[in-house]
Structure formats: structure tokens, C-alpha cells
Design a protein around this motif. Sequence first.
Motif, PDB file in Angstrom:
ATOM      1  N   VAL A   1       0.814  -1.222   0.000  1.00 48.29           N
ATOM      2  CA  VAL A   1       0.000   0.000   0.000  1.00 48.29           C
ATOM      3  C   VAL A   1       0.850   1.276   0.000  1.00 48.29           C
ATOM      4  O   VAL A   1       0.314   2.377  -0.036  1.00 48.29           O
ATOM      5  N   GLY A   2       2.173   1.130   0.037  1.00 51.08           N
ATOM      6  CA  GLY A   2       3.035   2.298  -0.046  1.00 51.08           C
ATOM      7  C   GLY A   2       3.148   3.091   1.228  1.00 51.08           C
ATOM      8  O   GLY A   2       3.220   4.323   1.210  1.00 51.08           O
ATOM      9  N   LEU A   3       3.201   2.406   2.380  1.00 48.73           N
ATOM     10  CA  LEU A   3       3.337   3.085   3.679  1.00 48.73           C
ATOM     11  C   LEU A   3       4.730   2.801   4.229  1.00 48.73           C
ATOM     12  O   LEU A   3       5.185   1.653   4.256  1.00 48.73           O
ATOM     13  N   THR A   4       5.425   3.830   4.703  1.00 46.12           N
ATOM     14  CA  THR A   4       6.787   3.681   5.231  1.00 46.12           C
ATOM     15  C   THR A   4       6.748   3.232   6.693  1.00 46.12           C
ATOM     16  O   THR A   4       6.073   3.856   7.522  1.00 46.12           O
ATOM     17  N   LEU A   5       7.489   2.152   6.988  1.00 49.36           N
ATOM     18  CA  LEU A   5       7.622   1.641   8.359  1.00 49.36           C
ATOM     19  C   LEU A   5       9.073   1.804   8.791  1.00 49.36           C
ATOM     20  O   LEU A   5       9.998   1.456   8.056  1.00 49.36           O
ATOM     21  N   ILE A   6       9.269   2.369  10.004  1.00 52.67           N
ATOM     22  CA  ILE A   6      10.624   2.618  10.528  1.00 52.67           C
ATOM     23  C   ILE A   6      10.750   1.951  11.895  1.00 52.67           C
ATOM     24  O   ILE A   6       9.867   2.099  12.752  1.00 52.67           O
ATOM     25  N   GLU A   7      11.833   1.225  12.080  1.00 58.89           N
ATOM     26  CA  GLU A   7      12.138   0.646  13.397  1.00 58.89           C
ATOM     27  C   GLU A   7      13.218   1.497  14.060  1.00 58.89           C
ATOM     28  O   GLU A   7      14.265   1.776  13.455  1.00 58.89           O
ATOM     29  N   LEU A   8      12.944   1.918  15.313  1.00 56.54           N
ATOM     30  CA  LEU A   8      13.826   2.851  16.025  1.00 56.54           C
ATOM     31  C   LEU A   8      14.282   2.206  17.339  1.00 56.54           C
ATOM     32  O   LEU A   8      13.469   1.595  18.044  1.00 56.54           O
ATOM     33  N   PRO A   9      15.561   2.330  17.681  1.00 54.82           N
ATOM     34  CA  PRO A   9      16.025   1.759  18.969  1.00 54.82           C
ATOM     35  C   PRO A   9      15.212   2.290  20.147  1.00 54.82           C
ATOM     36  O   PRO A   9      14.874   3.479  20.188  1.00 54.82           O
ATOM     37  N   TRP A  10      14.945   1.419  21.089  1.00 48.05           N
ATOM     38  CA  TRP A  10      14.084   1.741  22.230  1.00 48.05           C
ATOM     39  C   TRP A  10      14.630   2.895  23.057  1.00 48.05           C
ATOM     40  O   TRP A  10      13.866   3.685  23.627  1.00 48.05           O
TER      41      TRP A  10
END
Length: 530
Positions: free
Chosen positions: A100-109
Amino acid sequence: MKLKEALSNPPLAAGRVVAGKNNVDKDISWVQVVDHPDIESWVKEGHLLLSTGYNWPKSEAEAASIVEKLALKGISGVVLAVPHFLDHFPQSSVQAAERVGLTLIELPWDVPFSEITQAVHRELVDQQSLALMRSEQIHRELTEAAVSGASLSDVAQVLGRVLARSVQICSVDGNVLGAYTPSDRQPKLPVGRPAADGFRALVEAEAIGQVDASSHPVRLKLGLSGTKEQVRLVAYAARVRADRVGYVIATEGAEPLSALDLRAIEHAGTVAALQISHQRELSMQEARLGYALVASLIEGRFEEKPQTLERAKLSGWNNEARYRLCTVLLDEPNPLSRQGFARREEFAARANMSLMRRGVRPLLSLSANQIHILIPDGLDIDMWWSEFAPTRMAMGVSQAKVGVEGMRAAGQETSELIEHLKPGRVYYFEQMLFPRVLNGDPDAKRVFLAQLFGPLEENKRGRQLLETALALAEEGFHLQRTAERMNVHLSTLRYRLGRLSELTGLDLESPEGRFRLQVGARLYLMNESE
């Protein structure tokens, strides 16, 4: 600000994009922290969602569904703090995000959400402050251009500098009234192409109607005629009330114009419309003075005095120059309706502009459903007339005349043509004269005889030549019989025949020329016998 800008700076620079890497060009309008059920209910378009993952759906189906719902809301992206509640986004969420073209970002806790919200909101406030300052600058410069009565070229320069784009302000028929071309580092139309290409592209792509129908600037991607090039344009129809008076056209380039830029185009369109309206009013005032001059000339009311001749010269009429009078008959009933009056004024304005482009000082007069225009002899009238696509108009054209008396005669000639005019055609007096004679038109008969035999009567041997013309006509141009009838040598008759051709302008070697002389001789003898 753009999501890609936020990701390139701390603290989000510590994150890792795991889905939607090609969709980081979205705008961030706000940062929203949500860690409770029904996540999609708490976000709006442009939000950057921050989540610890505490309430992120656990099942694969629900993890995919939430991503789809968030994408429908139009958010710019989702930041997940890892690995406290979730080690990573569920695989179904990643797959759905790519779909669907959505950006997902994983960030350090250990990166606090407060730092993210503070950094992004500070940048948003700074950008809004800059936008307000720029908005004030645009408003001030364009308002100054309007108040100072600056030219449309100045208005185009102001807008072009503000947008850093190529800008054209055009009339409704595509004439460039003002233009700005940026430096080589800025987007513009292809080098060497004229400023009117934007308008031409709109017309050729049949997009002008779309622009006319919108009350706001319209984004378009159009091809340029004769090339494989395409250009991105923003076009806006400038209006005074409901009256469309021109267009503002900006070349957008690869970088889209902002909402503030589009408002600047609208503001420039308002200023341009006021300027065009003002210039049109000035032109109409000047034209009314010219209308009175032309009307007095062609109606025979002009008093030929040194003072009046001087005033006429200042208005653009030369007493020693040759003119043709072009009388345009509109396909409008008399008296003119409000719409008919507007169409007459519109055509007069277009005729004025067309003549000025050719370096000709317009000399017009309006009368009911007719427009009288004095055109310098030598201008290609057919070419000029073709500009107006005149399917609902007709035009009668006098012979070339000079001086005050000549203008009165020109007015008489076109008045005699009026009843013969049919829409879509040009009728020249000299071409219509003989057909009118054959149809029994008494005015045409009078002019025809004056043109044919007038030069003979003015010549020293005019009577002799007139008698020769009448004898030739009666003998059917049989030279031997005519010579015997007049008791002259055949060589003398041939000499006189040559003089007749010179003075009458007829080719007496052709059947057409001989026929005209025969008709003229018969009419002359009929007049003599009355």
C-alpha cells in the motif's frame, strides 16, 4: 517537512526503514504517539505515528489490516520502538506496507519519543514561520505591483522570482503580455522556445477548457507541438468578475509547487486581471476618440481645416496616405442585445490588438452591428481577416482611397455593399461592382460608368476615344468594320484600342474585358437617350 528530511536528521536518523523506502517523500504535518486500541481512529492525514508496539495487533491478519487502515488515513509513516514489546514489525505488516506504499521505521528503544516530537515540531514551526514570511513577501510585492500600476511584465517578474519558475501572463488569445525566464539553474521551458509555448500547449492539448472551468490553478502535464518534450504547467484563468481576461501560466518542473506557490499564482492572476481591465478601459477611451474621427471621415462630416487635420494626424490618420475602409457586419440583429454589444466590443478590442501587433495605428468606428476600420493600403487584408475565424461575420472592403474626400467615398462604397454581405466572406468593392451592375443595382451602374468612361472624358482626346469605345462595342470588336465605320486607318484604331485599355484598366484582348466594355457602352447609350 518531508519524511525523508526527518529521517536524515537526529533523532530519527538512528532508525531503519523496513518497508516503503520509495514512499519517504510524503509531508509530515504532525507527530502523534498512540499506544492504545483502535490506532487508526487517532491519526489524520500527514501524521507521523510513533508506537511502542504495546497495542500493535498480534495476529498476522490484524497486523496487515492495521497497516492498510493507516494507509487509507493518509499518514506519512509509522515509527516502532524496538525491541521492548516487539522485536520487529510483524512480517504481514511489512508486506502490507510494501503493497500500500506506507513507510515503516524501526527505532532503537533508547531514543525517547519526546526528542522526536520536539525535533519534528520545531522544524514544522520553523517552516510555517518561513512560509508566513514568504507569504507576506509575496503579498507585499504583488500588492505593490497592483497599486503602483506596474506593467504586466513587472507582475510576471515578481511572480517568477517568487516561484523561481518560468512565468507567462497571456491574453485570452495567447498574446504574451508579460514573461519571466529564470536562470539556467531553475526550471523553465526548453531553451530557445518562445514564451507563448505554454499557452500553445494548453490549446493543442485541448486543456484550455479545463483551466477555464476551474476557479483555482490547474496542474497539467502537456506535450509541446513538433517535439517529444513534455512540460509540467500550472495554469490559472484570470478574471474580472465572471469575465475571463487572461491566463497566468507557470512551468512547474520536477519539484511541485507548494500550496503557498499556488496561492501566489492566484494573487498574481487577480493583479493581472485588474491591470488588463485597466488597460482595456484606457484603450477604450483612446478608441472612442478615434471612433469619432473615423465616423466623421466616412460619413462626410469632417471639416478639412489645418487644426482638424493636425488632430487627425495625432490620432493616427494621414491625409496623404491611401486607406481601404473595411466594414465588418456582425451576425447580430439591430438593436444590439447586451450579448451582441459585448461581442461587438470584444471584436473591436481584438482588431485593435491585431493591428498594433503589425505596427498599424488602429482607426475604428462602431455603429450598431457594424465596425468600420481604416486599413493602410498594402496590408494583406485576407491574411489579417483570417485571424478572427470569421464564420459569423462578413466584411466589405472599399477601394484604396486618399484624403478627406476619399474617405467619404470609401464610406459610400462599403455602405453599398452591406446588403450583399453574407457571413464568413470578404467582399471587395471592385470585385462586386460588375456583378451588381448585371443585377441592375443603380448605385453600382453609376460608379461603374464613372470608373469606365470618367478617365476618357478627362483626356484631351476623350471624346474621340469615347466614340471609338462605343463603335468597337457595337461592332463586336471587329476592327476592320469599326475602322471603316469611323473612317480611320486600321493602325490608328489599334493605337486608340491601346489607349482605351490604359485609361479604362480593361484588358480588351480578353473576352472578359470586351464584355465589360460592351455592357458599359450599352448602359452609357441608355443614359444618353433618357
